[in-house]
Design a protein around this motif. Sequence first.
Motif, PDB file in Angstrom:
ATOM      1  N   THR A 196       6.662 -41.867   3.068  1.00 54.46           N
ATOM      2  CA  THR A 196       7.908 -42.310   2.428  1.00 54.46           C
ATOM      3  C   THR A 196       7.695 -42.726   0.973  1.00 54.46           C
ATOM      4  OG1 THR A 196       7.524 -44.552   3.280  1.00 54.46           O
ATOM      5  CG2 THR A 196       8.890 -43.072   4.619  1.00 54.46           C
ATOM      6  N   SER A 197       6.612 -42.283   0.380  1.00 58.72           N
ATOM      7  CA  SER A 197       6.329 -42.621  -1.020  1.00 58.72           C
ATOM      8  C   SER A 197       6.767 -41.504  -1.956  1.00 58.72           C
ATOM      9  CB  SER A 197       4.833 -42.874  -1.224  1.00 58.72           C
ATOM     10  OG  SER A 197       4.404 -43.977  -0.479  1.00 58.72           O
ATOM     11  N   THR A 198       7.044 -41.880  -3.186  1.00 56.50           N
ATOM     12  CA  THR A 198       7.465 -40.931  -4.214  1.00 56.50           C
ATOM     13  C   THR A 198       6.671 -41.171  -5.492  1.00 56.50           C
ATOM     14  OG1 THR A 198       9.724 -40.861  -3.359  1.00 56.50           O
ATOM     15  CG2 THR A 198       9.417 -40.168  -5.645  1.00 56.50           C
ATOM     16  N   ILE A 199       6.311 -40.078  -6.153  1.00 62.78           N
ATOM     17  CA  ILE A 199       5.677 -40.122  -7.463  1.00 62.78           C
ATOM     18  C   ILE A 199       6.517 -39.265  -8.397  1.00 62.78           C
ATOM     19  CG2 ILE A 199       3.684 -39.409  -8.833  1.00 62.78           C
ATOM     20  CD1 ILE A 199       1.951 -39.869  -6.365  1.00 62.78           C
ATOM     21  N   ALA A 200       6.936 -39.822  -9.523  1.00 60.57           N
ATOM     22  CA  ALA A 200       7.728 -39.060 -10.489  1.00 60.57           C
ATOM     23  C   ALA A 200       7.333 -39.473 -11.899  1.00 60.57           C
ATOM     24  CB  ALA A 200       9.219 -39.300 -10.272  1.00 60.57           C
ATOM     25  N   GLY A 201       7.356 -38.548 -12.803  1.00 61.60           N
ATOM     26  CA  GLY A 201       6.992 -38.879 -14.177  1.00 61.60           C
ATOM     27  C   GLY A 201       7.068 -37.675 -15.086  1.00 61.60           C
ATOM     28  N   GLN A 202       6.267 -37.716 -16.165  1.00 58.86           N
ATOM     29  CA  GLN A 202       6.292 -36.667 -17.166  1.00 58.86           C
ATOM     30  C   GLN A 202       4.902 -36.482 -17.757  1.00 58.86           C
ATOM     31  OE1 GLN A 202       8.295 -37.627 -20.850  1.00 58.86           O
ATOM     32  NE2 GLN A 202       8.958 -35.513 -21.183  1.00 58.86           N
ATOM     33  N   GLY A 203       4.569 -35.240 -18.066  1.00 59.13           N
ATOM     34  CA  GLY A 203       3.338 -34.923 -18.776  1.00 59.13           C
ATOM     35  C   GLY A 203       3.669 -34.582 -20.221  1.00 59.13           C
ATOM     36  N   PHE A 204       3.012 -35.239 -21.169  1.00 59.84           N
ATOM     37  CA  PHE A 204       3.291 -34.979 -22.583  1.00 59.84           C
ATOM     38  C   PHE A 204       2.150 -35.480 -23.459  1.00 59.84           C
ATOM     39  CE2 PHE A 204       4.902 -39.185 -21.665  1.00 59.84           C
ATOM     40  CZ  PHE A 204       4.555 -39.944 -22.765  1.00 59.84           C
ATOM     41  N   LEU A 205       2.094 -34.963 -24.667  1.00 56.71           N
ATOM     42  CA  LEU A 205       1.149 -35.416 -25.676  1.00 56.71           C
ATOM     43  C   LEU A 205       1.874 -35.500 -27.014  1.00 56.71           C
ATOM     44  CD1 LEU A 205      -2.093 -33.339 -24.977  1.00 56.71           C
ATOM     45  CD2 LEU A 205      -1.820 -35.806 -24.698  1.00 56.71           C
ATOM     46  N   LYS A 206       1.420 -36.388 -27.862  1.00 56.37           N
ATOM     47  CA  LYS A 206       1.973 -36.507 -29.204  1.00 56.37           C
ATOM     48  C   LYS A 206       1.094 -35.689 -30.149  1.00 56.37           C
ATOM     49  CE  LYS A 206       3.827 -40.348 -30.488  1.00 56.37           C
ATOM     50  NZ  LYS A 206       4.055 -41.747 -30.958  1.00 56.37           N
ATOM     51  N   ALA A 207       1.696 -34.710 -30.780  1.00 57.86           N
ATOM     52  CA  ALA A 207       0.976 -33.857 -31.723  1.00 57.86           C
ATOM     53  C   ALA A 207       0.952 -34.505 -33.096  1.00 57.86           C
ATOM     54  CB  ALA A 207       1.650 -32.492 -31.798  1.00 57.86           C
ATOM     55  N   GLN A 208       0.180 -33.922 -34.009  1.00 60.59           N
ATOM     56  CA  GLN A 208       0.152 -34.423 -35.375  1.00 60.59           C
ATOM     57  C   GLN A 208       1.559 -34.373 -35.952  1.00 60.59           C
ATOM     58  OE1 GLN A 208      -2.772 -32.052 -37.379  1.00 60.59           O
ATOM     59  NE2 GLN A 208      -4.477 -33.266 -36.637  1.00 60.59           N
ATOM     60  N   GLY A 209       1.909 -35.404 -36.680  1.00 58.07           N
ATOM     61  CA  GLY A 209       3.250 -35.482 -37.227  1.00 58.07           C
ATOM     62  C   GLY A 209       4.228 -36.169 -36.297  1.00 58.07           C
ATOM     63  N   GLY A 210       3.736 -36.576 -35.116  1.00 56.60           N
ATOM     64  CA  GLY A 210       4.577 -37.305 -34.183  1.00 56.60           C
ATOM     65  C   GLY A 210       5.414 -36.438 -33.266  1.00 56.60           C
ATOM     66  N   PHE A 211       5.264 -35.111 -33.352  1.00 53.62           N
ATOM     67  CA  PHE A 211       6.047 -34.222 -32.506  1.00 53.62           C
ATOM     68  C   PHE A 211       5.533 -34.288 -31.069  1.00 53.62           C
ATOM     69  CE2 PHE A 211       7.109 -30.029 -30.730  1.00 53.62           C
ATOM     70  CZ  PHE A 211       8.490 -30.049 -30.923  1.00 53.62           C
ATOM     71  N   ILE A 212       6.443 -34.387 -30.106  1.00 55.47           N
ATOM     72  CA  ILE A 212       6.062 -34.490 -28.697  1.00 55.47           C
ATOM     73  C   ILE A 212       5.985 -33.105 -28.068  1.00 55.47           C
ATOM     74  CG2 ILE A 212       6.685 -35.393 -26.430  1.00 55.47           C
ATOM     75  CD1 ILE A 212       5.799 -37.528 -28.393  1.00 55.47           C
ATOM     76  N   GLN A 213       4.831 -32.793 -27.509  1.00 57.17           N
ATOM     77  CA  GLN A 213       4.634 -31.559 -26.753  1.00 57.17           C
ATOM     78  C   GLN A 213       4.616 -31.929 -25.275  1.00 57.17           C
ATOM     79  OE1 GLN A 213       4.445 -28.592 -28.081  1.00 57.17           O
ATOM     80  NE2 GLN A 213       3.847 -28.883 -30.208  1.00 57.17           N
TER      81      GLN A 213
END
Length: 196
Positions: free
Chosen positions: A60-77
Amino acid sequence: MKFIFILFVSMIVLGFQADALAQISPSKPLPPNAAAAKPLYKPETAFSTTASAWALKEGTSTIAGQGFLKAQGGFIQTAAGETVTLVPKSPYTDEIVSITRKDGFFEEYSGVQKDPEYEPFRRVITADKNGAFRFEGLPAGEWYIATRVIWFTRDQLGNVALNGGLLWGVITTVEGQALENIKLNSTDELLRYGPQ
């Protein structure tokens, strides 16, 4: 944040989708000068179905989230369209994760010769267009979670560089509890979530 720059990536995706305790196949084409992969690593630790049997139970457990990295210049990939893999933590997967992180295998576990009995114990989904993921019906236990974020850049000489890397985490689930804001956003740290 320090980024992993890897110019050798295999076009062949072998099993931790074959497995992010999976092989995570590239969602973007690789540059033509990508070098061949090194020989497969064979774990010294034997895989035990008994040690991982708990992971096959419904919970009955849940895992939720997001995968991301901050690139040079602050742009999120983000990990948009990438495989997100969840596998039970065990001595077998401890060794594979340790070697994978140390040697910088770009596609997690794709550089590892895995036991054929290991396949049913992993859970795999595809991140949405925002790099978000959600696993439901999980039993209580300790898991490795992995995905990747990559992007290509070109310098003034026209050389193509592969940026980003593999994102790993360790998550402890508890029956009836949801971990809703998991952030896989580091190529350097093995991020930890849930009760320790």
